[in-house]
Write an enzyme that holds these catalytic residues in place. Sequence first.
Site, PDB file in Angstrom:
ATOM      1  N   HIS A 123      -1.526   1.916  -5.567  1.00  0.00           N
ATOM      2  CA  HIS A 123      -0.620   0.770  -5.524  1.00  0.00           C
ATOM      3  C   HIS A 123      -1.050  -0.463  -6.335  1.00  0.00           C
ATOM      4  CE1 HIS A 123       1.361   2.358  -1.560  1.00  0.00           C
ATOM      5  NE2 HIS A 123       1.721   3.046  -2.622  1.00  0.00           N
ATOM      6  N   ASP A 160      -1.634  -4.393  -0.273  1.00  0.00           N
ATOM      7  CA  ASP A 160      -2.655  -3.400  -0.586  1.00  0.00           C
ATOM      8  C   ASP A 160      -3.937  -3.974  -1.171  1.00  0.00           C
ATOM      9  OD1 ASP A 160      -1.620  -0.621   0.054  1.00  0.00           O
ATOM     10  OD2 ASP A 160       0.086  -1.448  -1.017  1.00  0.00           O
TER      11      ASP A 160
END
Length: 360
Positions: free
Chosen positions: A200, A298
Site C-alpha cells: 500500500h 498504512d
Amino acid sequence: MTNVTVVAAGNGGAAIAAWLSLKGCKVKIYDKFESQLAEIKKTGGILLRGHYLSGFAPITKATTNIEEALEDSELIMVVTPAFAHAEIARLCAPYLIHDQIVVLNPGRTGGAIEFNKTVKEINPEASFTVAEAQSLIFACRITGPAEVTIYEMKRKMAVAAMPASETQRVVSKLNPYFPQFTAAKNVLETSLANIGAIFHPAPTILNIARIEAKKAFEYYREGISPCVAEVLEELDKERLELAKRIGINIPDAKSWLQDVYGIPIAPSESLYEAIQKQKAYRGILAPKDPFARYITEDVPMSLVPLSELSKAFDVKTPVMDSIICIANALHKCDYRSIGRNLKTLGLEGKTKEQIIDLVS
C-alpha cells in the site's frame, strides 16, 4: 447460535455482518454514525450479493450505543481502519466483562497489542481475549442501500490471540463460519504478515503525481510497475529479516499471493509478474486522494510499527524508513510519533525476550 457484534458498518463490516447472519448467527451491528445504520434499520437487515453466498441477512439490532451493542455478545468483530482501534478499545473497555472474544479484522501491525493495552489501562479487570486477523477476509463493497457485494474471499487467513495460548479457542469460534482462519504462532506473526505494509504505502507514494492529477489507473496492475515492484521486494526483504530475527515464519509477498488467491507462481517469476497474474486485482482503481488511507493508515499503523519493532530487534530497515520519511514530507506530519511506536504499544524499554513473552 452465536451472539455476534460487528463494530462498524462500512464495506467490510456490512459484509461480515451479513455473512454471519446468513450462517446462522444472531448479529448486532454498531457504528458511531447514525447515517451508516439508517437503511439497515429501515429494512431490518442487509442484502448480501456474491457467488459465495447471497440473500437477505436479518440484523437483530443496529445501534450507535456501544453498551447496547455489546450486551450478551460472545464474539465481537471489529472491522474499522486500524487508526480507530484505540478509540474502539476505549469505548468497549467498560463492557468487556464476560470473557468475550474480540477480533480485529485486520489488526494491521500491533493492533492486538495496542487494543489490549488500551482496554487494560481503562479497565484492569476486563475479561476478554483480543485477536487479530492478518488481513480482511473479503474483497467487498457496499453496492446500494443496506446492500453489500462480496467479490472475492481469501482462501487462507492467519489469526492469533493475545496471549497466544487463547488462539485455538478463537479459531474454534471462527471456523464454523470462516474455515479459512488458521492459527498463527502469536500476534507478532500476524502483525509481520500484514501484506498491506508492503503493497500500500510505497506504490501510492511512487504514483502520487498521477493520484494528485486524479488520473484513473489500476492500482495493482498499472501502479505497481516493474521498478515499483523492485522497491516492494526490498521492503519485503526487510520485513522477512525482522521475522527471522524474532523467530517466526511468514511467507514472502509472492508466496502470500499464491497461498491466498491460489494462482501458481514460479520461483523464477518476479513480484511484478506475480501481481500481474492476480485476477482478484483486475479493475481495482488507485485512490484519487493524496491523503488516502494507503498512506494515512498504512504508514502509521503498518510501516511505523514494523520499523519500530526492527529497532528493538536490531534489524536495519533503510527502505522502510525512507518511505516513512517521504510520507512525512508529503503530508507535513510525523507519522512515527503519531503512529504505533514502541511507546504507544507499551514496548519501550523492553528487551527482545520481554516482547516475545508479552505475546506468548
